[in-house]
Scaffold this active site. Structure first.
Site, PDB file in Angstrom:
ATOM      1  N   SER A 144      88.357  14.471  49.993  1.00  0.00           N
ATOM      2  CA  SER A 144      87.476  15.844  49.748  1.00  0.00           C
ATOM      3  C   SER A 144      88.483  16.883  50.356  1.00  0.00           C
ATOM      4  O   SER A 144      89.161  16.860  51.253  1.00  0.00           O
ATOM      5  CB  SER A 144      86.276  15.897  50.558  1.00  0.00           C
ATOM      6  N   TYR A 157      81.220  15.090  58.439  1.00  0.00           N
ATOM      7  CA  TYR A 157      81.625  14.734  57.134  1.00  0.00           C
ATOM      8  C   TYR A 157      83.089  15.108  57.064  1.00  0.00           C
ATOM      9  O   TYR A 157      84.093  14.367  56.718  1.00  0.00           O
ATOM     10  CB  TYR A 157      80.996  15.502  56.026  1.00  0.00           C
ATOM     11  N   LYS A 161      86.621  12.972  56.237  1.00  0.00           N
ATOM     12  CA  LYS A 161      87.646  13.077  55.277  1.00  0.00           C
ATOM     13  C   LYS A 161      89.009  13.561  55.578  1.00  0.00           C
ATOM     14  O   LYS A 161      89.907  13.431  55.149  1.00  0.00           O
ATOM     15  CB  LYS A 161      87.066  14.162  54.410  1.00  0.00           C
TER      16      LYS A 161
END
Length: 245
Positions: A144, A157, A161
């Site tokens: 991402s 998160y 990533k």
């Protein structure tokens, strides 16, 4: 003279997180290009339906929890038993979650850390021995843009990533001389179930400006169709509607 691309006919591709979103659309598009697809996810009913759609001669469902190293080894073994080889791993399984550092429960954060980062490590670790044995292959990690620049509402998160991007870069340095290409795809927001329910809701107008799962599937196919002399190590993917930060 047309540019020579890599023909995917007959290649064997394992895709984690294949029951929905990017994984499902990648399976559809690669099967359309002639690949045999091995579909990994925990939602067995959805995998079965996708196998029926693509055709059981070209698709295999393998219920898999990527957090389990042995389950990942079983996925690779199933691909080799059915189709004789494994040419590509698309490490796509992941969990998205918007919110500040205190907003989610310990259990939810632990699950995201395990699926996104540890799950990617285990799936890659399972696939590499088979690719080495065959003399090459492709690993595509769906990361991402959060792995390059995390927003203020997605710190944990983003950490997962960042880990995937670092893993991909180091793997490329480790494996490329053995004919194994490693690519990290870093899309901006994608309108999938991944986003809905993890900080977004159905009908959220912001989703209209997100990428579509088919866009990421197209980029996976593009990576795999590159001639073997060429490799892409890190791509960021943005919708036209969004200004770059």
């Amino acid at each position: 003279m047309p540019y020579p691309t890599n023909d995917l006919t007959g290649t064997v591709v394992a895709i984690t997180g294949a029951s929905a979103g990017i994984g499902r659309e990648t399976a559809r598009l690669l099967a359309e290009a002639g690949a045999n697809v091995v579909l990994a996810a925990r939602r067995t009913e959805r995998l079965t339906a996708l196998v029926e759609e693509i055709g059981p001669d070209r698709a295999l469902a393998v219920p898999t929890d990527v957090r389990d190293p042995e389950a990942n080894r079983a996925l690779v073994a199933a691909a080799v038993e059915r189709f004789g080889r494994l040419d590509v791993l698309v490490a796509n399984a992941g969990i998205g979650m918007y919110g500040g550092i205190e907003d989610a429960s310990d259990d939810d954060l632990e699950r995201m850390l395990d699926v996104n980062l540890a799950g990617t490590v285990w799936s890659v670790r399972a696939a590499v021995p088979q690719m080495r044995k065959q003399g090459g292959g492709d690993i595509v990690i769906v990361a991402s843009v959060a792995g390059l620049r995390g927003d203020g509402n997605e710190a944990v998160y983003a950490a997962t990533k960042h880990g995937q991007v670092g893993l991909a870069g180091a793997l490329d340095r480790e494996l490329r001389r053995e004919g194994i290409r490693v690519t990290a795809l870093c899309p901006a927001g994608v309108s999938t179930e991944f986003a809905i329910g993890a900080g977004r809701t159905e009908g959220d107008p912001a989703l209209e400006e997100f990428l579509k799962p088919q866009d990421i599937a197209f980029q996976v196919r593009t990576v795999l169709e590159q001639p073997r002399r060429l490799r892409s190590t890190l791509w960021t993917l943005w919708p036209m509607s969004v200004d770059l930060p």
